[in-house]
Design a protein around this motif. Structure first.
Motif, PDB file in Angstrom:
ATOM      1  N   GLY A  51     -18.767   3.808 -20.405  1.00 29.51           N
ATOM      2  CA  GLY A  51     -18.558   2.826 -19.244  1.00 29.51           C
ATOM      3  C   GLY A  51     -18.446   1.309 -19.461  1.00 29.51           C
ATOM      4  N   TYR A  52     -18.791   0.876 -20.725  1.00 30.05           N
ATOM      5  CA  TYR A  52     -18.849  -0.600 -21.113  1.00 30.05           C
ATOM      6  C   TYR A  52     -17.485  -0.607 -21.977  1.00 30.05           C
ATOM      7  CZ  TYR A  52     -23.527  -0.997 -19.784  1.00 30.05           C
ATOM      8  OH  TYR A  52     -24.714  -1.048 -18.996  1.00 30.05           O
ATOM      9  N   ARG A  53     -16.491  -1.286 -20.990  1.00 29.78           N
ATOM     10  CA  ARG A  53     -15.062  -1.449 -21.701  1.00 29.78           C
ATOM     11  C   ARG A  53     -14.894  -2.736 -22.382  1.00 29.78           C
ATOM     12  NH1 ARG A  53     -11.281   0.999 -16.795  1.00 29.78           N
ATOM     13  NH2 ARG A  53     -10.121   1.857 -18.841  1.00 29.78           N
ATOM     14  N   SER A 312      -9.519 -13.207 -36.527  1.00 32.82           N
ATOM     15  CA  SER A 312     -10.537 -13.134 -35.645  1.00 32.82           C
ATOM     16  C   SER A 312     -11.441 -12.046 -35.548  1.00 32.82           C
ATOM     17  CB  SER A 312     -10.098 -13.451 -34.212  1.00 32.82           C
ATOM     18  OG  SER A 312      -9.250 -12.306 -33.715  1.00 32.82           O
ATOM     19  N   MET A 313     -12.702 -12.439 -35.511  1.00 30.49           N
ATOM     20  CA  MET A 313     -13.678 -11.446 -35.441  1.00 30.49           C
ATOM     21  C   MET A 313     -14.238 -11.461 -33.839  1.00 30.49           C
ATOM     22  SD  MET A 313     -17.372 -12.010 -37.281  1.00 30.49           S
ATOM     23  CE  MET A 313     -17.793 -13.506 -36.248  1.00 30.49           C
ATOM     24  N   THR A 314     -14.714 -10.123 -33.417  1.00 33.75           N
ATOM     25  CA  THR A 314     -15.284 -10.033 -32.028  1.00 33.75           C
ATOM     26  C   THR A 314     -16.560  -9.678 -32.066  1.00 33.75           C
ATOM     27  OG1 THR A 314     -12.933  -9.856 -31.363  1.00 33.75           O
ATOM     28  CG2 THR A 314     -14.460  -9.629 -29.591  1.00 33.75           C
ATOM     29  N   LEU A 315     -17.462 -10.006 -31.243  1.00 35.52           N
ATOM     30  CA  LEU A 315     -18.617  -9.481 -31.128  1.00 35.52           C
ATOM     31  C   LEU A 315     -18.713  -9.280 -29.562  1.00 35.52           C
ATOM     32  CD1 LEU A 315     -21.559  -8.587 -32.055  1.00 35.52           C
ATOM     33  CD2 LEU A 315     -22.389 -11.107 -31.365  1.00 35.52           C
ATOM     34  N   HIS A 316     -18.721  -8.076 -29.380  1.00 36.61           N
ATOM     35  CA  HIS A 316     -18.967  -7.478 -28.140  1.00 36.61           C
ATOM     36  C   HIS A 316     -20.351  -7.089 -27.618  1.00 36.61           C
ATOM     37  CE1 HIS A 316     -14.549  -6.912 -27.604  1.00 36.61           C
ATOM     38  NE2 HIS A 316     -14.601  -6.516 -28.847  1.00 36.61           N
ATOM     39  N   LEU A 317     -20.678  -7.383 -26.495  1.00 37.63           N
ATOM     40  CA  LEU A 317     -22.181  -7.060 -26.130  1.00 37.63           C
ATOM     41  C   LEU A 317     -22.201  -6.237 -24.802  1.00 37.63           C
ATOM     42  CD1 LEU A 317     -23.751 -10.529 -26.369  1.00 37.63           C
ATOM     43  CD2 LEU A 317     -23.749  -8.610 -28.064  1.00 37.63           C
ATOM     44  N   ALA A 318     -22.702  -5.215 -25.001  1.00 38.02           N
ATOM     45  CA  ALA A 318     -23.118  -4.348 -23.512  1.00 38.02           C
ATOM     46  C   ALA A 318     -24.567  -4.932 -22.963  1.00 38.02           C
ATOM     47  CB  ALA A 318     -23.059  -2.821 -23.470  1.00 38.02           C
ATOM     48  N   LEU A 319     -24.519  -5.562 -21.711  1.00 40.84           N
ATOM     49  CA  LEU A 319     -25.422  -6.296 -21.116  1.00 40.84           C
ATOM     50  C   LEU A 319     -26.090  -5.884 -19.939  1.00 40.84           C
ATOM     51  CD1 LEU A 319     -24.104  -9.711 -21.726  1.00 40.84           C
ATOM     52  CD2 LEU A 319     -25.582  -8.806 -23.077  1.00 40.84           C
ATOM     53  N   SER A 383     -22.246  -0.235 -12.762  1.00 41.11           N
ATOM     54  CA  SER A 383     -22.982  -1.320 -11.635  1.00 41.11           C
ATOM     55  C   SER A 383     -23.741  -2.024 -11.932  1.00 41.11           C
ATOM     56  CB  SER A 383     -22.892  -0.340 -10.376  1.00 41.11           C
ATOM     57  OG  SER A 383     -23.667   0.739 -10.502  1.00 41.11           O
ATOM     58  N   ASP A 384     -24.674  -1.426 -12.747  1.00 40.87           N
ATOM     59  CA  ASP A 384     -25.855  -1.925 -13.156  1.00 40.87           C
ATOM     60  C   ASP A 384     -25.836  -2.802 -14.619  1.00 40.87           C
ATOM     61  OD1 ASP A 384     -25.696   0.216 -14.994  1.00 40.87           O
ATOM     62  OD2 ASP A 384     -27.956   0.698 -14.966  1.00 40.87           O
ATOM     63  N   GLY A 385     -24.569  -3.061 -15.194  1.00 39.58           N
ATOM     64  CA  GLY A 385     -24.639  -3.718 -16.207  1.00 39.58           C
ATOM     65  C   GLY A 385     -23.322  -4.780 -16.377  1.00 39.58           C
TER      66      GLY A 385
END
Length: 530
Positions: A51-53, A312-319, A383-385
Protein backbone atom coordinates in the motif's frame (compact mmCIF):
# COMPACT_ATOMS: atom_id res chain seq x y z
CA UNK A 1 4.22 -12.96 -34.14
CA UNK A 2 2.22 -11.41 -36.97
CA UNK A 3 3.63 -8.77 -39.30
CA UNK A 4 3.26 -5.18 -38.20
CA UNK A 5 3.42 -1.81 -39.88
CA UNK A 6 5.93 -0.72 -37.29
CA UNK A 7 7.99 -2.12 -34.41
CA UNK A 8 9.01 -0.02 -31.41
CA UNK A 9 11.85 -1.22 -29.16
CA UNK A 10 11.27 -0.59 -25.46
CA UNK A 11 8.10 0.42 -23.64
CA UNK A 12 9.23 3.52 -21.80
CA UNK A 13 7.11 6.62 -22.05
CA UNK A 14 8.77 7.93 -25.24
CA UNK A 15 8.24 4.66 -27.09
CA UNK A 16 4.61 4.54 -25.99
CA UNK A 17 4.02 8.19 -26.98
CA UNK A 18 5.33 7.37 -30.46
CA UNK A 19 3.23 4.18 -30.67
CA UNK A 20 0.13 6.09 -29.57
CA UNK A 21 0.51 8.71 -32.30
CA UNK A 22 1.27 6.15 -35.01
CA UNK A 23 -1.69 4.06 -33.92
CA UNK A 24 -3.90 7.15 -34.27
CA UNK A 25 -2.41 7.60 -37.75
CA UNK A 26 -3.68 4.15 -38.74
CA UNK A 27 -0.56 2.03 -38.24
CA UNK A 28 -0.57 -1.39 -36.59
CA UNK A 29 2.37 -1.20 -34.18
CA UNK A 30 4.12 -3.70 -31.90
CA UNK A 31 5.87 -2.30 -28.84
CA UNK A 32 8.42 -4.83 -27.53
CA UNK A 33 9.65 -4.59 -23.92
CA UNK A 34 12.37 -6.78 -22.38
CA UNK A 35 11.02 -6.38 -18.82
CA UNK A 36 7.89 -7.97 -17.45
CA UNK A 37 6.13 -4.61 -17.24
CA UNK A 38 6.03 -1.39 -19.24
CA UNK A 39 7.15 1.99 -18.01
CA UNK A 40 10.93 2.32 -18.01
CA UNK A 41 11.53 5.39 -15.84
CA UNK A 42 7.81 5.55 -15.04
CA UNK A 43 7.92 2.83 -12.42
CA UNK A 44 5.77 2.69 -9.29
CA UNK A 45 6.28 -0.17 -6.83
CA UNK A 46 5.64 -1.16 -3.20
CA UNK A 47 9.06 -2.51 -2.13
CA UNK A 48 8.74 -1.80 1.60
CA UNK A 49 5.16 -2.37 2.80
CA UNK A 50 1.90 -3.14 0.98
CA UNK A 51 0.00 0.00 0.00
CA UNK A 52 3.00 2.36 0.26
CA UNK A 53 3.65 3.35 -3.35
CA UNK A 54 7.07 4.69 -4.37
CA UNK A 55 7.92 6.28 -7.71
CA UNK A 56 11.35 4.77 -8.31
CA UNK A 57 12.42 7.29 -10.98
CA UNK A 58 10.21 10.03 -12.38
CA UNK A 59 8.05 12.00 -9.98
CA UNK A 60 7.91 15.71 -10.87
CA UNK A 61 6.17 16.19 -14.21
CA UNK A 62 7.39 19.68 -15.11
CA UNK A 63 5.14 21.89 -17.22
CA UNK A 64 3.15 18.84 -18.28
CA UNK A 65 0.03 20.76 -19.20
CA UNK A 66 2.01 22.45 -22.00
CA UNK A 67 3.10 19.14 -23.59
CA UNK A 68 1.34 18.62 -26.96
CA UNK A 69 0.58 14.94 -26.29
CA UNK A 70 -1.29 15.90 -23.11
CA UNK A 71 -3.82 17.58 -25.39
CA UNK A 72 -3.57 15.39 -28.49
CA UNK A 73 -3.84 11.95 -26.89
CA UNK A 74 -6.62 12.75 -24.38
CA UNK A 75 -5.03 10.45 -21.83
CA UNK A 76 -7.67 11.32 -19.25
CA UNK A 77 -9.92 8.94 -21.22
CA UNK A 78 -7.49 6.13 -20.36
CA UNK A 79 -7.11 6.84 -16.64
CA UNK A 80 -4.30 9.41 -16.43
CA UNK A 81 -4.51 12.64 -14.44
CA UNK A 82 -2.17 15.00 -12.62
CA UNK A 83 -2.22 17.23 -9.54
CA UNK A 84 -0.63 20.70 -9.62
CA UNK A 85 -0.03 21.69 -5.97
CA UNK A 86 -0.56 25.40 -5.09
CA UNK A 87 2.73 25.55 -3.18
CA UNK A 88 5.29 24.33 -5.66
CA UNK A 89 8.86 24.57 -4.39
CA UNK A 90 10.52 24.70 -1.00
CA UNK A 91 14.21 25.06 -0.21
CA UNK A 92 15.01 24.66 3.46
CA UNK A 93 18.33 25.65 5.02
CA UNK A 94 20.14 24.39 8.11
CA UNK A 95 19.73 27.72 9.96
CA UNK A 96 15.95 27.23 9.95
CA UNK A 97 15.13 29.61 7.11
CA UNK A 98 13.53 28.59 3.82
CA UNK A 99 12.38 29.89 0.45
CA UNK A 100 8.96 28.85 -0.82
CA UNK A 101 7.72 29.31 -4.38
CA UNK A 102 3.99 29.21 -5.10
CA UNK A 103 2.03 28.62 -8.26
CA UNK A 104 0.89 32.20 -7.66
CA UNK A 105 3.58 34.63 -8.81
CA UNK A 106 2.74 37.35 -6.27
CA UNK A 107 3.10 34.93 -3.36
CA UNK A 108 6.41 33.67 -4.75
CA UNK A 109 7.79 37.18 -5.00
CA UNK A 110 6.74 37.95 -1.41
CA UNK A 111 8.74 34.93 -0.23
CA UNK A 112 11.79 35.97 -2.26
CA UNK A 113 11.58 39.56 -1.06
CA UNK A 114 12.33 38.37 2.48
CA UNK A 115 15.83 37.68 1.17
CA UNK A 116 16.17 40.32 -1.57
CA UNK A 117 13.73 42.90 -2.94
CA UNK A 118 15.87 43.24 -6.03
CA UNK A 119 15.91 39.50 -6.70
CA UNK A 120 12.15 39.28 -6.19
CA UNK A 121 11.65 41.89 -8.93
CA UNK A 122 14.09 40.07 -11.20
CA UNK A 123 12.26 36.80 -10.64
CA UNK A 124 8.94 38.46 -11.50
CA UNK A 125 10.34 39.97 -14.69
CA UNK A 126 11.92 36.70 -15.80
CA UNK A 127 8.80 34.70 -14.97
CA UNK A 128 6.64 36.94 -17.13
CA UNK A 129 9.19 36.79 -19.92
CA UNK A 130 9.75 33.04 -19.98
CA UNK A 131 6.40 31.70 -18.77
CA UNK A 132 4.30 33.98 -20.96
CA UNK A 133 6.22 35.78 -23.69
CA UNK A 134 8.59 32.89 -24.48
CA UNK A 135 6.23 30.01 -23.72
CA UNK A 136 5.44 29.26 -27.35
CA UNK A 137 9.10 29.40 -28.32
CA UNK A 138 10.26 27.15 -25.48
CA UNK A 139 7.56 24.59 -26.29
CA UNK A 140 8.46 24.72 -29.97
CA UNK A 141 12.16 24.19 -29.28
CA UNK A 142 11.47 21.20 -27.05
CA UNK A 143 9.00 19.48 -29.37
CA UNK A 144 10.66 20.14 -32.74
CA UNK A 145 13.61 18.38 -34.33
CA UNK A 146 16.77 20.29 -33.34
CA UNK A 147 18.01 22.82 -35.86
CA UNK A 148 21.69 23.36 -36.72
CA UNK A 149 23.09 26.26 -34.66
CA UNK A 150 23.43 28.59 -37.65
CA UNK A 151 19.82 27.93 -38.71
CA UNK A 152 18.53 28.44 -35.17
CA UNK A 153 20.37 31.77 -34.91
CA UNK A 154 18.71 32.93 -38.14
CA UNK A 155 15.29 31.82 -36.90
CA UNK A 156 15.78 33.67 -33.60
CA UNK A 157 17.24 36.83 -35.12
CA UNK A 158 15.19 39.36 -33.16
CA UNK A 159 16.18 40.94 -29.83
CA UNK A 160 14.19 38.49 -27.70
CA UNK A 161 15.53 35.52 -29.63
CA UNK A 162 19.08 36.78 -29.21
CA UNK A 163 18.44 37.15 -25.49
CA UNK A 164 17.32 33.52 -25.28
CA UNK A 165 20.42 32.31 -27.13
CA UNK A 166 22.71 34.49 -25.02
CA UNK A 167 22.36 32.14 -22.04
CA UNK A 168 24.59 29.60 -23.76
CA UNK A 169 27.63 31.77 -22.97
CA UNK A 170 27.25 30.92 -19.26
CA UNK A 171 27.79 27.86 -17.14
CA UNK A 172 25.24 27.07 -14.41
CA UNK A 173 26.91 29.11 -11.68
CA UNK A 174 27.52 32.08 -13.96
CA UNK A 175 23.94 32.34 -15.17
CA UNK A 176 22.35 32.48 -11.70
CA UNK A 177 24.98 34.97 -10.52
CA UNK A 178 24.30 37.07 -13.61
CA UNK A 179 20.65 37.55 -12.64
CA UNK A 180 20.51 37.21 -8.84
CA UNK A 181 22.53 38.67 -5.97
CA UNK A 182 21.36 36.84 -2.83
CA UNK A 183 23.28 33.61 -2.24
CA UNK A 184 20.31 31.72 -0.79
CA UNK A 185 18.25 32.52 -3.88
CA UNK A 186 21.20 31.63 -6.10
CA UNK A 187 21.58 28.32 -4.27
CA UNK A 188 17.90 27.48 -4.69
CA UNK A 189 17.92 28.21 -8.43
CA UNK A 190 21.19 26.39 -9.05
CA UNK A 191 19.80 23.32 -7.31
CA UNK A 192 16.72 23.51 -9.53
CA UNK A 193 18.89 23.62 -12.64
CA UNK A 194 21.02 20.74 -11.40
CA UNK A 195 18.00 18.51 -10.75
CA UNK A 196 17.56 18.37 -14.50
CA UNK A 197 20.89 16.49 -14.57
CA UNK A 198 22.64 19.48 -16.09
CA UNK A 199 26.33 19.48 -15.30
CA UNK A 200 28.33 22.60 -14.71
CA UNK A 201 29.94 22.77 -18.14
CA UNK A 202 30.36 25.87 -20.32
CA UNK A 203 27.08 26.42 -22.13
CA UNK A 204 24.91 24.80 -19.45
CA UNK A 205 23.33 28.20 -18.79
CA UNK A 206 21.21 27.60 -21.89
CA UNK A 207 18.84 25.63 -19.63
CA UNK A 208 18.06 28.70 -17.51
CA UNK A 209 14.98 30.04 -19.40
CA UNK A 210 13.31 26.61 -19.38
CA UNK A 211 14.06 26.22 -15.65
CA UNK A 212 12.36 29.52 -14.83
CA UNK A 213 9.44 28.74 -17.14
CA UNK A 214 8.74 25.42 -15.40
CA UNK A 215 9.60 26.21 -11.78
CA UNK A 216 6.01 27.00 -10.75
CA UNK A 217 4.24 24.30 -12.76
CA UNK A 218 5.44 20.97 -11.37
CA UNK A 219 2.75 18.28 -11.34
CA UNK A 220 2.30 14.89 -9.66
CA UNK A 221 0.83 11.87 -11.52
CA UNK A 222 -2.21 10.60 -9.66
CA UNK A 223 -1.71 7.09 -8.31
CA UNK A 224 1.95 6.89 -9.33
CA UNK A 225 4.14 7.60 -12.34
CA UNK A 226 3.25 4.17 -13.73
CA UNK A 227 -0.24 5.52 -14.35
CA UNK A 228 1.15 7.54 -17.26
CA UNK A 229 2.56 4.62 -19.20
CA UNK A 230 -0.39 2.39 -18.30
CA UNK A 231 -2.70 4.97 -19.88
CA UNK A 232 -0.52 5.11 -22.99
CA UNK A 233 -0.59 1.33 -23.21
CA UNK A 234 -4.40 1.33 -22.98
CA UNK A 235 -4.60 3.86 -25.82
CA UNK A 236 -2.21 1.86 -28.01
CA UNK A 237 -4.07 -1.40 -27.47
CA UNK A 238 -7.48 0.19 -27.87
CA UNK A 239 -6.38 1.32 -31.32
CA UNK A 240 -5.49 -2.20 -32.43
CA UNK A 241 -1.74 -2.14 -31.79
CA UNK A 242 0.12 -4.45 -29.40
CA UNK A 243 2.38 -4.07 -26.36
CA UNK A 244 4.39 -7.22 -25.67
CA UNK A 245 6.42 -7.64 -22.48
CA UNK A 246 9.26 -10.09 -21.80
CA UNK A 247 10.30 -9.65 -25.44
CA UNK A 248 14.04 -8.92 -25.52
CA UNK A 249 15.18 -7.44 -28.84
CA UNK A 250 18.76 -8.44 -29.68
CA UNK A 251 19.11 -7.26 -33.29
CA UNK A 252 17.63 -4.72 -35.66
CA UNK A 253 17.53 -6.53 -39.00
CA UNK A 254 18.77 -4.43 -41.92
CA UNK A 255 18.41 -5.61 -45.52
CA UNK A 256 19.60 -3.59 -48.52
CA UNK A 257 19.99 -0.49 -46.37
CA UNK A 258 16.50 -0.70 -44.85
CA UNK A 259 15.27 -1.78 -41.40
CA UNK A 260 12.90 -4.68 -42.00
CA UNK A 261 12.20 -5.79 -38.43
CA UNK A 262 13.86 -7.09 -35.27
CA UNK A 263 15.12 -10.39 -33.95
CA UNK A 264 14.40 -11.42 -30.35
CA UNK A 265 16.73 -13.31 -28.04
CA UNK A 266 14.56 -16.37 -28.75
CA UNK A 267 15.55 -16.16 -32.43
CA UNK A 268 12.06 -15.06 -33.46
CA UNK A 269 11.86 -12.45 -36.24
CA UNK A 270 9.25 -9.69 -35.98
CA UNK A 271 8.66 -8.01 -39.32
CA UNK A 272 8.08 -4.28 -39.72
CA UNK A 273 6.57 -3.22 -43.05
CA UNK A 274 7.17 0.51 -42.67
CA UNK A 275 9.44 1.42 -39.76
CA UNK A 276 11.42 0.39 -36.70
CA UNK A 277 11.78 2.93 -33.86
CA UNK A 278 14.23 2.47 -31.00
CA UNK A 279 13.42 3.86 -27.57
CA UNK A 280 16.60 2.48 -26.02
CA UNK A 281 19.87 4.43 -25.81
CA UNK A 282 21.56 5.54 -29.01
CA UNK A 283 24.88 3.68 -28.48
CA UNK A 284 23.03 0.37 -28.04
CA UNK A 285 20.81 1.09 -31.04
CA UNK A 286 23.82 1.72 -33.29
CA UNK A 287 25.40 -1.57 -32.17
CA UNK A 288 22.16 -3.52 -32.67
CA UNK A 289 21.62 -2.14 -36.18
CA UNK A 290 25.24 -2.58 -37.32
CA UNK A 291 27.94 0.02 -36.75
CA UNK A 292 29.02 -0.38 -40.38
CA UNK A 293 25.85 1.47 -41.40
CA UNK A 294 27.02 4.71 -39.74
CA UNK A 295 29.79 7.18 -40.37
CA UNK A 296 33.09 7.00 -38.50
CA UNK A 297 32.14 10.20 -36.66
CA UNK A 298 28.91 8.66 -35.35
CA UNK A 299 30.64 5.44 -34.33
CA UNK A 300 33.35 7.27 -32.41
CA UNK A 301 30.92 9.48 -30.53
CA UNK A 302 28.70 6.56 -29.56
CA UNK A 303 31.73 4.67 -28.24
CA UNK A 304 32.66 7.71 -26.14
CA UNK A 305 29.11 8.58 -25.07
CA UNK A 306 29.27 10.47 -21.78
CA UNK A 307 26.77 9.10 -19.27
CA UNK A 308 27.62 11.75 -16.66
CA UNK A 309 29.58 11.95 -13.42
CA UNK A 310 26.57 11.71 -11.15
CA UNK A 311 23.42 9.71 -10.75
CA UNK A 312 20.81 9.75 -8.01
CA UNK A 313 20.04 7.64 -4.98
CA UNK A 314 16.62 7.70 -3.40
CA UNK A 315 15.66 7.05 0.20
CA UNK A 316 11.97 6.14 0.35
CA UNK A 317 10.13 6.17 3.68
CA UNK A 318 6.85 4.57 4.71
CA UNK A 319 5.62 6.89 7.47
CA UNK A 320 2.83 7.38 9.96
CA UNK A 321 2.85 11.17 9.58
CA UNK A 322 4.19 13.65 7.01
CA UNK A 323 7.72 15.02 7.61
CA UNK A 324 7.77 18.20 9.69
CA UNK A 325 10.48 20.70 8.73
CA UNK A 326 12.17 22.99 11.23
CA UNK A 327 11.93 25.91 8.82
CA UNK A 328 8.11 25.96 9.23
CA UNK A 329 8.75 28.49 12.02
CA UNK A 330 10.22 30.80 9.36
CA UNK A 331 7.54 30.18 6.71
CA UNK A 332 4.65 27.80 7.52
CA UNK A 333 4.10 27.26 3.78
CA UNK A 334 7.09 24.92 3.69
CA UNK A 335 4.71 22.32 5.15
CA UNK A 336 2.58 22.62 1.98
CA UNK A 337 5.43 22.60 -0.54
CA UNK A 338 5.46 19.85 -3.14
CA UNK A 339 9.12 19.67 -4.22
CA UNK A 340 11.50 20.27 -1.30
CA UNK A 341 15.26 20.82 -1.61
CA UNK A 342 17.73 20.60 1.24
CA UNK A 343 21.29 19.65 2.04
CA UNK A 344 22.97 22.75 0.61
CA UNK A 345 23.16 26.21 2.19
CA UNK A 346 25.62 27.94 -0.13
CA UNK A 347 27.03 27.80 -3.63
CA UNK A 348 30.16 26.37 -2.02
CA UNK A 349 28.12 23.41 -0.78
CA UNK A 350 26.94 22.71 -4.32
CA UNK A 351 30.51 22.94 -5.60
CA UNK A 352 31.59 20.45 -2.92
CA UNK A 353 28.81 18.05 -3.93
CA UNK A 354 29.83 18.35 -7.60
CA UNK A 355 33.46 17.70 -6.67
CA UNK A 356 32.74 14.56 -4.65
CA UNK A 357 30.58 13.18 -7.45
CA UNK A 358 33.38 13.74 -9.94
CA UNK A 359 35.81 11.94 -7.60
CA UNK A 360 33.45 9.00 -7.08
CA UNK A 361 32.99 9.64 -3.36
CA UNK A 362 29.86 9.35 -1.27
CA UNK A 363 29.23 13.12 -1.03
CA UNK A 364 30.23 14.96 2.11
CA UNK A 365 27.44 17.37 1.15
CA UNK A 366 24.30 15.39 0.32
CA UNK A 367 22.00 17.70 -1.63
CA UNK A 368 18.85 16.96 -3.52
CA UNK A 369 15.09 17.15 -3.55
CA UNK A 370 12.10 15.08 -2.57
CA UNK A 371 8.42 15.09 -1.71
CA UNK A 372 5.68 13.63 0.41
CA UNK A 373 3.42 12.48 -2.44
CA UNK A 374 0.66 11.19 -0.17
CA UNK A 375 0.09 14.74 1.11
CA UNK A 376 -1.18 15.63 -2.37
CA UNK A 377 -2.68 12.33 -3.52
CA UNK A 378 -4.05 9.81 -0.97
CA UNK A 379 -3.65 6.94 -3.45
CA UNK A 380 0.07 6.80 -2.63
CA UNK A 381 -0.41 5.31 0.84
CA UNK A 382 -2.92 3.68 3.19
CA UNK A 383 -5.30 6.04 4.99
CA UNK A 384 -3.26 5.84 8.20
CA UNK A 385 0.12 6.49 6.61
CA UNK A 386 2.25 8.53 4.23
CA UNK A 387 5.16 8.13 1.83
CA UNK A 388 8.10 10.48 1.44
CA UNK A 389 11.38 10.37 -0.44
CA UNK A 390 14.61 12.28 -0.91
CA UNK A 391 16.98 11.80 -3.84
CA UNK A 392 20.44 13.29 -3.36
CA UNK A 393 22.96 13.30 -6.19
CA UNK A 394 25.63 10.60 -5.92
CA UNK A 395 28.18 8.90 -8.19
CA UNK A 396 27.55 5.57 -9.90
CA UNK A 397 30.89 4.12 -8.83
CA UNK A 398 30.94 5.06 -5.15
CA UNK A 399 33.99 4.89 -2.88
CA UNK A 400 35.89 2.76 -5.37
CA UNK A 401 33.31 0.48 -7.01
CA UNK A 402 29.62 0.32 -8.04
CA UNK A 403 29.31 -2.87 -5.96
CA UNK A 404 29.63 -0.77 -2.79
CA UNK A 405 26.00 0.23 -3.28
CA UNK A 406 25.05 -3.39 -2.60
CA UNK A 407 27.73 -4.11 -0.01
CA UNK A 408 27.05 -1.00 2.10
CA UNK A 409 23.40 -0.30 1.29
CA UNK A 410 22.23 0.06 4.88
CA UNK A 411 25.24 2.20 5.80
CA UNK A 412 24.42 4.62 2.96
CA UNK A 413 20.74 4.59 3.93
CA UNK A 414 21.66 5.48 7.52
CA UNK A 415 23.90 8.36 6.41
CA UNK A 416 21.16 9.71 4.16
CA UNK A 417 18.52 9.56 6.88
CA UNK A 418 20.86 11.35 9.30
CA UNK A 419 21.24 14.22 6.82
CA UNK A 420 17.47 14.37 6.31
CA UNK A 421 16.95 14.59 10.08
CA UNK A 422 18.98 17.82 10.18
CA UNK A 423 15.99 19.47 8.50
CA UNK A 424 13.02 17.34 9.61
CA UNK A 425 12.03 16.91 13.27
CA UNK A 426 9.93 13.75 13.23
CA UNK A 427 11.90 11.19 11.22
CA UNK A 428 12.48 8.91 14.17
CA UNK A 429 11.73 5.27 14.87
CA UNK A 430 8.21 6.03 16.04
CA UNK A 431 7.24 7.62 12.74
CA UNK A 432 9.17 5.47 10.24
CA UNK A 433 7.46 2.17 9.48
CA UNK A 434 9.89 1.04 6.77
CA UNK A 435 12.48 2.37 4.36
CA UNK A 436 13.84 1.45 0.95
CA UNK A 437 17.07 2.73 -0.63
CA UNK A 438 17.10 2.79 -4.43
CA UNK A 439 20.64 3.13 -5.80
CA UNK A 440 22.20 3.95 -9.19
CA UNK A 441 23.02 0.27 -9.52
CA UNK A 442 19.33 -0.57 -8.99
CA UNK A 443 18.39 1.91 -11.72
CA UNK A 444 20.76 0.27 -14.19
CA UNK A 445 19.40 -3.19 -13.37
CA UNK A 446 15.80 -2.15 -13.90
CA UNK A 447 16.52 -0.09 -17.01
CA UNK A 448 19.55 -1.41 -18.90
CA UNK A 449 19.66 1.72 -21.06
CA UNK A 450 20.25 3.83 -17.92
CA UNK A 451 23.91 2.91 -18.16
CA UNK A 452 25.82 3.84 -15.00
CA UNK A 453 22.50 4.90 -13.49
CA UNK A 454 22.12 7.73 -16.02
CA UNK A 455 18.42 8.53 -15.78
CA UNK A 456 18.65 10.84 -18.82
CA UNK A 457 20.48 8.18 -20.89
CA UNK A 458 23.40 10.56 -21.32
CA UNK A 459 24.61 13.68 -19.52
CA UNK A 460 23.15 17.06 -20.33
CA UNK A 461 26.31 18.77 -21.56
CA UNK A 462 26.55 21.06 -24.62
CA UNK A 463 28.17 18.45 -26.86
CA UNK A 464 25.24 16.10 -26.12
CA UNK A 465 22.38 18.60 -26.39
CA UNK A 466 20.55 20.42 -29.14
CA UNK A 467 21.73 19.52 -32.62
CA UNK A 468 24.49 17.43 -31.01
CA UNK A 469 22.16 14.90 -29.34
CA UNK A 470 23.09 12.23 -30.00
CA UNK A 471 25.02 13.40 -33.09
CA UNK A 472 24.34 16.02 -35.79
CA UNK A 473 23.77 13.23 -38.32
CA UNK A 474 21.06 11.68 -36.10
CA UNK A 475 19.52 14.67 -34.32
CA UNK A 476 16.27 14.69 -36.29
CA UNK A 477 15.45 11.14 -35.07
CA UNK A 478 16.12 9.74 -38.58
CA UNK A 479 19.13 7.50 -39.22
CA UNK A 480 21.13 6.58 -42.35
CA UNK A 481 19.21 3.30 -42.35
CA UNK A 482 15.93 3.73 -44.20
CA UNK A 483 12.96 3.14 -41.94
CA UNK A 484 14.96 3.23 -38.67
CA UNK A 485 14.24 6.03 -36.20
CA UNK A 486 15.49 6.99 -32.74
CA UNK A 487 12.91 7.91 -30.09
CA UNK A 488 14.66 7.44 -26.74
CA UNK A 489 15.91 9.95 -24.16
CA UNK A 490 19.43 9.95 -25.61
CA UNK A 491 18.03 11.54 -28.76
CA UNK A 492 16.70 14.98 -29.78
CA UNK A 493 17.78 18.35 -28.47
CA UNK A 494 16.10 18.47 -25.08
CA UNK A 495 17.49 15.14 -24.00
CA UNK A 496 15.91 13.01 -21.32
CA UNK A 497 13.37 13.80 -18.70
CA UNK A 498 9.67 13.17 -18.47
CA UNK A 499 8.51 15.24 -21.45
CA UNK A 500 7.77 12.79 -24.28
CA UNK A 501 9.63 15.01 -26.75
CA UNK A 502 11.77 12.28 -28.41
CA UNK A 503 8.71 10.11 -29.01
CA UNK A 504 6.65 13.05 -30.27
CA UNK A 505 9.35 14.25 -32.68
CA UNK A 506 10.02 10.76 -34.05
CA UNK A 507 6.28 10.17 -34.54
CA UNK A 508 5.97 13.31 -36.64
CA UNK A 509 9.05 12.33 -38.68
CA UNK A 510 7.55 8.92 -39.45
CA UNK A 511 4.17 10.40 -40.35
CA UNK A 512 5.86 12.81 -42.76
CA UNK A 513 8.05 10.13 -44.35
CA UNK A 514 5.12 7.72 -44.84
CA UNK A 515 2.70 10.50 -45.90
CA UNK A 516 0.20 9.41 -43.26
CA UNK A 517 -2.83 11.44 -42.20
CA UNK A 518 -2.52 13.26 -38.87
CA UNK A 519 -5.36 13.55 -36.39
CA UNK A 520 -3.41 16.29 -34.57
CA UNK A 521 -1.82 19.64 -35.39
CA UNK A 522 1.96 19.48 -34.94
CA UNK A 523 3.91 22.06 -32.98
CA UNK A 524 5.29 24.79 -35.25
CA UNK A 525 9.03 24.91 -35.86
CA UNK A 526 10.97 27.41 -33.68
CA UNK A 527 10.95 30.96 -34.99
CA UNK A 528 11.21 34.32 -33.26
CA UNK A 529 12.47 36.99 -35.60
CA UNK A 530 10.69 40.02 -34.08
Amino acid sequence: MAKYDGVVIGAGHNSLVLAAYLTLAGQKVAVLERNGQVGGGCTTEEPSLPGYRFNLHSNFYMGFRHAPFFRDLELYRFGFSIVEPPVQQGTTFSDGSCIVLHHDLDESCKALARFSERDAKTFRDLSVRYEQEMRQLLTSIRYSAPLPPEVLRDRLAGPQGREYLSHSRFDMFEVVRHYFENERIQTMLLALMHVGTAENAPGAGAAFPATIAAVRSYTLPVGGSASFTRALRRLVEAGGSSVVTSADVREIVVKDGRATGVRLDTGEFVEARNFVASGIDAPATIRMSGEENYSQSVREKMRKWYWGNHSSMTLHLALKAVPQYRSAAFDPNIAKAFNIFFGMDTLGDIEAAFSDNEKGLFPSVLMGNGACNSAFDPLYSPSDGHVAFWWPFVPYSVDGAPSNWDDHREEYAKKTLEKWRVHATNLDGDNIRAHHLSTPLDSERLNVNMVQGAARMGAWVPWQLGHNRPHPELSGTRTPIEGLYLCGSSTTGSGGGLNGAPGYIAANSIVDDLSLTRTWTPIASPEWAH
